[in-house]
Design an enzyme around this catalytic site. Structure first.
Site, PDB file in Angstrom:
ATOM      1  N   PRO A 288     -73.880  -3.092 -62.053  1.00 45.15           N
ATOM      2  CA  PRO A 288     -72.806  -4.042 -62.382  1.00 45.15           C
ATOM      3  C   PRO A 288     -73.393  -5.452 -62.533  1.00 45.15           C
ATOM      4  O   PRO A 288     -73.804  -6.067 -61.555  1.00 45.15           O
ATOM      5  CB  PRO A 288     -71.865  -3.944 -61.177  1.00 45.15           C
ATOM      6  N   GLN A 342     -66.600  -2.606 -59.122  1.00 47.57           N
ATOM      7  CA  GLN A 342     -67.219  -3.219 -57.954  1.00 47.57           C
ATOM      8  C   GLN A 342     -66.343  -4.345 -57.428  1.00 47.57           C
ATOM      9  O   GLN A 342     -65.912  -5.216 -58.194  1.00 47.57           O
ATOM     10  CB  GLN A 342     -68.605  -3.774 -58.289  1.00 47.57           C
ATOM     11  N   CYS A 373     -74.650  -9.410 -53.133  1.00 48.60           N
ATOM     12  CA  CYS A 373     -74.637 -10.621 -53.953  1.00 48.60           C
ATOM     13  C   CYS A 373     -75.283 -11.779 -53.189  1.00 48.60           C
ATOM     14  O   CYS A 373     -74.869 -12.089 -52.068  1.00 48.60           O
ATOM     15  CB  CYS A 373     -73.209 -10.987 -54.343  1.00 48.60           C
ATOM     16  N   ASN A 474     -83.254   0.338 -56.694  1.00 42.71           N
ATOM     17  CA  ASN A 474     -83.064  -0.665 -57.734  1.00 42.71           C
ATOM     18  C   ASN A 474     -84.132  -1.749 -57.593  1.00 42.71           C
ATOM     19  O   ASN A 474     -84.401  -2.213 -56.494  1.00 42.71           O
ATOM     20  CB  ASN A 474     -81.651  -1.265 -57.616  1.00 42.71           C
ATOM     21  N   ARG A 498     -81.905  -5.807 -64.653  1.00 44.18           N
ATOM     22  CA  ARG A 498     -82.528  -6.704 -65.639  1.00 44.18           C
ATOM     23  C   ARG A 498     -83.231  -5.931 -66.745  1.00 44.18           C
ATOM     24  O   ARG A 498     -83.280  -6.393 -67.893  1.00 44.18           O
ATOM     25  CB  ARG A 498     -83.524  -7.633 -64.949  1.00 44.18           C
TER      26      ARG A 498
END
Length: 626
Positions: A288, A342, A373, A474, A498
């Site tokens: 996301p 999300q 985040c 990730n 990315r």
């Protein structure tokens, strides 16, 4: 002769040879990879001045006023008055990394001087309800005199669906407008086409949310158990009865509109074992991505082989207030066969209520909690990474959302908050007890951001602790070789972030185990598809065109980091290697390699026509995450 040989000769007292300037430049480029630059074949390397001079040679000067001087200063950015700052302010400014916090923001609707009234655009039989007080134009001829020129003869919306709802305001209106300025329809195509986007915000629901009339019986039942100090381990029938009882007892309408006969699933709350199951293993998960992970971009990635997609991070407080812009982040395209949303929040009550709201009103396969985040706006109020250090609240949030959801609940986390203090390995065993269906681990801490490589050894350790719950890794996946190395660990799948922004065809490379030396023409076709999807999603009028352009430019700020495979001296490209200045194999490939804002705008003008007079753009994310 290389620089190392030169140093060796000097150390022995030998006479240094005379080197030409070009030889020195080549030696310098050979040393660049040590400082984080990619190694490119010698024949393609150039200098900054020659690179910008080459691109400027084909730039039409009539389309844009170009400033003389340093090419690093984008002429598309507004000139700002420079104020002398004291030392404290300068130090504070240096800490603000990763985002252009003071970037100019112009609303897309401001690009039109006079706008046509919606009642005229939609060709309603009734007159405008605002009458003389309406601030929009009602004379179509007057509007056409001030309207910007059309961008083409073919309208993507009309060609795809047989009808364009924007009528004469469409920037491709010649394709579907009669000489009398009436909007045309292709009835046969209209009958065959269906609505491909779901999860719209219902107007009645929005009204109830704004007036705080929406009821959350399941969430209220759970919150009562929390206030009594109880810690439910699974969804109880009492909570299910409480969720359904008040509605029937009061004789009020049920919270969800029903269709057809009532089944047992409508009356009895599902147990966790009876919830919808999703097989996450061995799939490619598109992360996301805030701003860039919009619906048109996800459609592009689905075409290239992404298995799982997820909407952009949505703030639960905004969703509960019925904000249309926040609900737009939940929209789902028909091609997204495995789709989740999300949520970001920091309190059990709002997170649980929002989970119940979405469970009743939208179609998703899973719901994800953002506890990774790193931005200050989210972290300082206790959300994002802040949840990792607030385990009591985190547990209440997970258990509460699980109690009201009929779909799996997943969590995205980082290794920790501090750089050298990982806590994910302590948190993951606890989350298994709370009922999490999937954990996604980004192999960096909040403090690291993107300054160091992702720690895949730590991800491997955490994957063993998470079993049998699947754990996705990730971080730093840019090639199929990176994905193969990641699969050698114990992860159940891979999340790409990315890497998908830099090269969305990465999913194809991973599935086919190859490097794709994609041409500049193929890359331009991908951008053209994105703009068509954007015009379909955001609209084909001036407002929709400029909104599509702004999201395209945000994406181009990442796409320019891609180095074509045929130019690399060493394959593969690493995600943390900054590309030096190089000439592509054709002009378009060179233009796509530019990190200059004006060149991104030129690419957008190839697809969406010239920019408005008062247009300005500065990317939200700085291109320094190497």
């Amino acid at each position: 002769m290389c620089v190392q040989t030169l140093h060796w000769q000097l150390s022995l007292g030998l006479k240094a040879p005379v080197l030409s300037s070009s030889h020195v430049n080549r030696c310098v480029w050979r040393m660049e990879p040590q400082r984080g630059a990619a190694l490119i074949k010698e024949q393609f390397l150039t200098t900054k001045e020659k690179f910008h001079e080459f691109l400027a040679s084909a730039r039409p000067r009539a389309s844009r006023d170009e400033a003389d001087g340093d090419p690093e200063e984008p002429s598309g950015e507004p000139e700002q008055k420079r104020v002398k700052l004291d030392r404290d302010a300068e130090q504070k400014k240096k800490k603000m990394r990763g985002q252009n916090k003071s970037r100019p923001h112009i609303k897309p609707q401001s690009y039109e001087e006079r706008r046509l009234c919606p009642s005229i655009v939609q060709e309603r039989d009734t007159e405008c309800v605002y009458g003389e007080k309406c601030r929009f134009l009602h004379d179509v001829s007057e509007y056409m005199c001030s309207k910007a020129a059309d961008l083409g003869d073919q309208c993507y919306r009309f060609s795809s669906f047989g009808w364009c709802q924007y009528g004469v305001t469409c920037r491709f209106s010649r394709a579907h407008t009669s000489p009398e300025l009436k909007n045309l329809r292709n009835e046969e195509l209209c009958r065959r086409s269906t609505d491909t986007v779901s999860n719209h915000l219902d107007k009645d629901l929005q009204r109830r949310l704004r007036k705080k009339q929406q009821r959350f019986p399941g969430a209220e039942a759970y919150l009562k158990t929390v206030s009594r100090g109880e810690r439910p381990t699974h969804t109880s029938h009492a909570a299910g009865d409480a969720a359904n009882g008040p509605e029937t007892a009061d004789g009020a309408d049920p919270p969800v509109k029903t269709l057809g006969p009532i089944t047992d699933a409508d009356v009895i709350k599902l147990r966790p074992s009876e919830k919808k199951q999703v097989d996450f293993r061995d799939k490619l998960y598109l992360a996301p991505l805030t701003t860039c992970g919009n619906l048109p971009f996800r459609r592009v990635c689905k075409r290239f082989g992404a298995d799982i997609t997820c909407g952009e991070m949505a703030m639960v407080t905004n969703l509960l207030q019925g904000q249309a812009s926040e609900w737009a982040l939940l929209k789902r395209h028909a091609s997204e066969d495995l789709f989740g949303v999300q949520l970001e929040g920091c309190f059990p009550d709002t997170m649980t209520r929002c989970a119940e709201l979405l469970n009743q009103n939208i179609d998703v396969d899973f719901v994800d909690i953002n506890s990774g985040c790193p931005i200050d706006l989210v972290y300082k109020k206790g959300g994002g990474c802040g949840l990792m250090t607030r385990t009591s609240k985190f547990e209440q949030i997970v258990r509460g959302m699980n109690s009201v959801l009929d779909v799996p609940l997943t969590v995205k986390i980082r290794t920790g908050v501090q750089q050298n203090c990982s806590i994910a390995h302590k948190l993951i065993p606890e989350m298994k007890k709370w009922g999490v269906s999937l954990v996604t681990l980004h192999g960096r801490s909040r403090e690291q951001r993107y300054t160091k490589s992702a720690d895949w050894e730590y991800i491997d350790t955490c994957s063993k602790l998470a079993a049998p719950v699947p754990l996705f890794g990730n971080g730093d996946i840019l090639t199929y070789e990176d994905a193969m190395k990641a699969r050698e660990t114990g992860v159940s799948g891979i999340m790409v972030a990315r890497g998908a922004l830099i090269k969305p065809w990465l999913f194809t490379e991973i599935k086919e185990n190859r490097h794709w030396d994609i041409s500049s023409g193929e890359r331009l076709d991908i951008l053209r598809d994105f703009t068509n999807y954007g015009l379909e999603h955001w609209g084909s009028d001036t407002q929709g065109v400029e909104k599509t352009r702004s999201f395209l430019l945000e994406w181009l700020s990442f796409l320019c980091r891609y180095i074509p495979v045929g130019l690399l001296e060493r394959v593969p490209q690493k995600i943390n290697e900054r590309p030096p200045f190089y000439m592509g194999r054709d002009y378009m490939e060179s233009l796509m390699a530019s990190q200059h804002v004006d060149d991104w705008i030129r690419i957008s003008e190839m697809l969406l026509g010239p920019i408005p007079k008062n247009f300005s753009f500065l990317p939200k994310h700085k291109a320094n995450a190497y």
